[in-house]
Design an enzyme around this catalytic site. Sequence first.
Site, short mmCIF file in Angstrom:
data_model
loop_
_atom_site.label_atom_id
_atom_site.label_comp_id
_atom_site.label_asym_id
_atom_site.label_seq_id
_atom_site.Cartn_x
_atom_site.Cartn_y
_atom_site.Cartn_z
N TRP A 174 0.38 0.08 4.66
CA TRP A 174 -0.31 1.35 4.42
C TRP A 174 -1.62 1.14 3.70
CZ3 TRP A 174 -1.42 3.85 -0.33
CH2 TRP A 174 -2.05 5.11 -0.17
N ARG A 225 -18.22 4.57 -1.70
CA ARG A 225 -17.24 4.05 -0.75
C ARG A 225 -17.14 5.03 0.41
NH1 ARG A 225 -10.67 3.30 -1.48
NH2 ARG A 225 -10.68 5.44 -0.70
N GLU A 245 -14.97 1.08 -9.92
CA GLU A 245 -14.51 2.22 -9.13
C GLU A 245 -14.27 3.39 -10.08
OE1 GLU A 245 -10.68 1.65 -7.30
OE2 GLU A 245 -11.16 3.01 -5.65
N GLU A 299 -13.11 -4.28 1.24
CA GLU A 299 -11.98 -4.48 0.33
C GLU A 299 -10.67 -4.64 1.10
OE1 GLU A 299 -11.65 -1.10 -2.26
OE2 GLU A 299 -9.58 -1.57 -2.79
N ARG A 356 -10.64 -7.47 -7.89
CA ARG A 356 -10.25 -6.05 -7.90
C ARG A 356 -9.14 -5.75 -8.91
NH1 ARG A 356 -11.94 -1.58 -6.97
NH2 ARG A 356 -10.46 -0.69 -5.50
N GLU A 401 -6.28 -5.52 -5.98
CA GLU A 401 -5.81 -4.36 -6.75
C GLU A 401 -4.30 -4.40 -6.97
OE1 GLU A 401 -7.28 -1.15 -4.23
OE2 GLU A 401 -5.24 -0.67 -3.64
N TYR A 429 -5.13 6.83 5.38
CA TYR A 429 -5.51 6.57 3.99
C TYR A 429 -6.97 6.94 3.72
CZ TYR A 429 -7.23 4.17 -0.05
OH TYR A 429 -7.85 3.93 -1.24
N ASP A 448 -12.81 0.25 2.18
CA ASP A 448 -11.48 -0.29 1.87
C ASP A 448 -10.66 -0.40 3.16
OD1 ASP A 448 -9.04 -0.97 0.80
OD2 ASP A 448 -9.07 0.57 -0.77
N HIS A 462 -7.65 -1.56 3.20
CA HIS A 462 -6.29 -1.23 2.74
C HIS A 462 -5.20 -2.06 3.42
CE1 HIS A 462 -3.83 1.73 0.38
NE2 HIS A 462 -4.92 1.64 -0.36
O1 EZ4 Z 1 -4.30 3.13 -2.62
O2 EZ4 Z 1 -4.43 3.40 -6.17
O3 EZ4 Z 1 -9.13 1.20 -3.73
N1 EZ4 Z 1 -8.31 1.99 -4.01
C1 EZ4 Z 1 -7.11 2.10 -3.49
C2 EZ4 Z 1 -6.20 3.14 -4.08
C3 EZ4 Z 1 -4.73 2.79 -3.91
C4 EZ4 Z 1 -3.88 3.57 -4.89
C5 EZ4 Z 1 -2.45 3.09 -4.87
O4 EZ4 Z 1 -1.77 3.53 -5.99
O5 EZ4 Z 1 -6.79 1.37 -2.57
O6 EZ4 Z 1 -6.49 4.40 -3.55
CO CO Z 2 -8.16 -0.30 -2.51
#
Ligand code: EZ4
Ligand code: CO
Length: 412
Positions: free
Chosen positions: A412, A147, A349, A246, A293, A272, A159, A220, A222
Amino acid sequence: MIIERAEVVVTSPSRNFVTLRLVTDDGIVGLGDATLNGRELAVVAYLRDHVVPLLRGRDAHRIEDTWQFLYRGGYWRRGPVTMAAIAAVDMALWDIKARAAGMPLYQLLGGASREGLLAYGHASGSDLSELFDSVRAHLEQGFRAIRVQTGVPGLNAIYGIASQAAAAGGGEERYDHEPARRGALPMQEDWDTRAYLRHLPGVFEAVRNEFGPELPLLHDGHHRMTPLQAAKLGKELEPYDLFWLEDCTPAENQEALRLVRRHTTTPLAIGEVFNTVWDFKDLIREQLIDYVRGAVTHMGGITPLKKTMEYAALYQIRSGFHGPTDISPVGMAAQMHLGLAIHNFGIQEYMKHSARTDEVFRQSFRWRDGLLHPGDEPGLGVELDLDEAGRYPYEQAYLPFNRLADGTVHDW
Ligand code: EZ4
Ligand code: CO
């Protein structure tokens, strides 16, 4: 075989973990992961006050019945707290059943469908040279899929970038960044989607030029883009052949993915933060995603995630179970057994837990040639050392949050 004792163990070796520990009348111990990052104690209360009293005296073999009883019997269904609590019970009962059978859990789930699980690690850097070093370090550790997250010019803290979090992490050596920071209040990070969109395609071009066309690369988003922004990014990343993009949009509005899909063939992974098969149902049926996920810990356990994957298999959708360090070694073991057994496994992952975590949770999984394997100990293959666990009491920790330049709170 009767459940005689049930206890909730909270321990914080580097980070907080919540574990349900069931003991049967013939002395078999089963473990389940109930960790909900940043909201751990809500699940502790749910288990201790509302679930543990229901478990004592139940037949430990009745996994499906216990799951249905906790899900339907609670009346208030779904949600991350409820489903993490139910997940822990489900995992612990599978652990007990497999230990009683004298087999590793994957044997009870149908046996191994492959030699091991392709796993991806998290490379990151605030600039290209740091990122390349991080990719190289992952290749040296044996990772065959990576990743890629990168700093964005003009943004200080975002992030997924290891160096910033390592600096904030208090010096303890970690494999990777730890977004949940200990302290009384959450940290603030910055965000600017236009700056990110200008920067990211060039990063993937540079990574492909440096590391060649074969290496599977993931990214990701996010939850931070609008549908149009996600569509544009997916299209711009097509030349770099991503394994997946992702969480390109926040998944509360699932129709957004129809729009994204119309514009790009970049594979999409999502879920997730999902809790049940209902969160995935429309995305699977409409073929709006390519990877599930969900994590065993947050989807209510092995039982419902296996069903979700069987449904996904009808549409050639594969697994990509969430595996950050906030999934405990117990939760990771559970999803390794499941991933080994199902036909439509995609990728796992994998972020290494800290050495301290590994002392509290003794594990039997193997990591070899880029593949994970849960090992062949009976059950999940994880032992919880209660004395070691007791040395690390809970510490308040929050995930960060984002603000835009004008102060608006952003995803976030
Ligand atoms: O931000 O698990 O793909 N992984 C992620 C993680 C999440 C954290 C949140 O608790 O997006 O790093
Ligand atoms: Co993620």
